[in-house]
Design an enzyme around this catalytic site. Structure first.
Site, short mmCIF file in Angstrom:
data_model
loop_
_atom_site.label_atom_id
_atom_site.label_comp_id
_atom_site.label_asym_id
_atom_site.label_seq_id
_atom_site.Cartn_x
_atom_site.Cartn_y
_atom_site.Cartn_z
N HIS A 123 -1.71 -5.46 1.52
CA HIS A 123 -2.94 -6.23 1.29
C HIS A 123 -2.59 -7.63 0.82
O HIS A 123 -1.61 -7.82 0.11
CB HIS A 123 -3.78 -5.54 0.19
CG HIS A 123 -4.87 -6.42 -0.35
ND1 HIS A 123 -6.09 -6.55 0.26
CD2 HIS A 123 -4.89 -7.27 -1.42
CE1 HIS A 123 -6.83 -7.43 -0.41
NE2 HIS A 123 -6.13 -7.87 -1.45
N GLU B 82 -8.95 -10.90 -7.76
CA GLU B 82 -8.06 -9.75 -7.58
C GLU B 82 -6.89 -9.77 -8.57
O GLU B 82 -6.48 -8.72 -9.07
CB GLU B 82 -7.59 -9.69 -6.12
CG GLU B 82 -8.76 -9.34 -5.20
CD GLU B 82 -8.45 -9.38 -3.71
OE1 GLU B 82 -7.29 -9.62 -3.33
OE2 GLU B 82 -9.40 -9.16 -2.92
N TYR C 185 -12.58 -2.72 -2.67
CA TYR C 185 -13.02 -2.62 -1.28
C TYR C 185 -14.54 -2.52 -1.16
O TYR C 185 -15.06 -1.90 -0.24
CB TYR C 185 -12.33 -1.45 -0.59
CG TYR C 185 -10.90 -1.76 -0.17
CD1 TYR C 185 -10.57 -3.00 0.40
CD2 TYR C 185 -9.88 -0.83 -0.33
CE1 TYR C 185 -9.26 -3.29 0.78
CE2 TYR C 185 -8.57 -1.12 0.06
CZ TYR C 185 -8.27 -2.35 0.61
OH TYR C 185 -6.98 -2.64 1.00
N LYS D 176 0.85 -1.21 0.00
CA LYS D 176 0.00 0.00 0.00
C LYS D 176 0.89 1.26 0.00
O LYS D 176 2.10 1.17 0.22
CB LYS D 176 -0.93 -0.06 1.21
CG LYS D 176 -1.92 -1.25 1.15
CD LYS D 176 -2.88 -1.21 2.34
CE LYS D 176 -3.91 -2.32 2.27
NZ LYS D 176 -4.93 -2.19 3.35
N ASN E 202 -2.07 0.02 7.22
CA ASN E 202 -1.51 -1.29 7.58
C ASN E 202 -0.61 -1.89 6.48
O ASN E 202 -0.44 -3.10 6.40
CB ASN E 202 -2.63 -2.25 8.00
CG ASN E 202 -3.68 -2.42 6.92
OD1 ASN E 202 -3.51 -1.97 5.80
ND2 ASN E 202 -4.77 -3.09 7.26
N1 UDP Z 1 -9.88 -0.87 7.34
C1 UDP Z 1 -10.02 0.30 8.06
N2 UDP Z 1 -10.72 0.27 9.26
C2 UDP Z 1 -11.28 -0.88 9.74
C3 UDP Z 1 -11.13 -2.07 9.00
C4 UDP Z 1 -10.44 -2.03 7.79
O1 UDP Z 1 -9.54 1.36 7.64
O2 UDP Z 1 -11.89 -0.85 10.83
C5 UDP Z 1 -9.12 -0.85 6.07
C6 UDP Z 1 -7.75 -1.49 6.21
O3 UDP Z 1 -6.80 -0.76 5.43
C7 UDP Z 1 -7.98 -2.88 5.64
C8 UDP Z 1 -8.99 -2.59 4.53
O4 UDP Z 1 -9.84 -1.58 5.08
O5 UDP Z 1 -6.79 -3.48 5.19
C9 UDP Z 1 -9.84 -3.78 4.10
O6 UDP Z 1 -10.46 -4.35 5.22
P1 UDP Z 1 -10.46 -5.93 5.44
O7 UDP Z 1 -11.46 -6.22 6.52
O8 UDP Z 1 -10.64 -6.63 4.15
O9 UDP Z 1 -8.99 -6.21 6.07
P2 UDP Z 1 -7.71 -7.01 5.49
O10 UDP Z 1 -8.24 -8.16 4.69
O11 UDP Z 1 -6.94 -6.02 4.67
O12 UDP Z 1 -6.96 -7.44 6.71
MG MG Z 2 -9.59 -8.11 3.10
#
Ligand code: UDP
Ligand code: MG
Length: 151
Positions: free
Chosen positions: A121, A132, A50, A10, A118
């Site tokens: 991805h 994806e 997303y 990212k 974070n």
């Molecule tokens: N995210 C956020 N706040 C939250 C949860 C997710 O900003 O409370 C963002 C974060 O960057 C995350 C992305 O949204 O990586 C996609 O969420 P997902 O639940 O798919 O998490 P991941 O699979 O990336 O761990």
């Molecule tokens: Mg995810």
């Protein structure tokens, strides 16, 4: 099972220069990055990628983050690649991610931003991995069709 998955460094990870470190960590567990490219996302592809969180209150912040600079898109291959990449990443919330995981070592530790900023991805299932890969590397699909047409 040998799999392929989609991973993406990212904008914060790209700015920190983490790509070589990620390559090394993947390599150390037997994963190979077969395709990579730097790209700037737009609102359209981001909303698609997303879609599962597009109606969440944090989405505007996530959008701002993901459009703040280039990302590095990767196709990663190897044994159990989907889960292995997710293990190397650590959980979504960087404050919950253990040291030794990419998110634990490099993600935001700030209460406000630790769930968003974070670093990386990774697809969460084999099915989403294929979706994806096709979303971010559509040119590979086209090449396949072209090869078939030539043959
Ligand atoms: N995210 C956020 N706040 C939250 C949860 C997710 O900003 O409370 C963002 C974060 O960057 C995350 C992305 O949204 O990586 C996609 O969420 P997902 O639940 O798919 O998490 P991941 O699979 O990336 O761990
Ligand atoms: Mg995810």
């Amino acid at each position: 099972m040998r799999e392929r998955t989609y991973a993406m460094l990212k904008p914060d990870g790209v700015k920190m220069g983490l790509f070589p470190e990620v390559v090394e960590r993947f390599k150390n567990v037997g994963l190979e990055i077969t395709h990579t490219k730097e790209m700037v996302l737009n609102e359209e592809i981001l909303k698609e990628h997303y879609a599962h969180v597009a109606d969440k209150p944090f989405f505007p912040e996530l959008e701002k983050y993901m459009l703040s600079g280039p990302v590095i898109a990767m196709i990663v291959e190897g044994e159990d690649a989907v889960n292995r990449v997710r293990e190397l990443m650590g959980p979504t919330n960087c404050k919950e991610a253990l040291p030794g995981t990419i998110r634990g070592d490099y993600g935001s530790k700030d209460d406000e931003t630790c769930r968003t900023y974070n670093v990386i991805h990774g697809s969460d299932s084999l099915e989403n991995a294929e979706i994806e890969v096709n979303r971010f590397f559509p040119e590979l699909k086209k090449n396949k069709t072209l090869k078939k047409a030539i043959r």
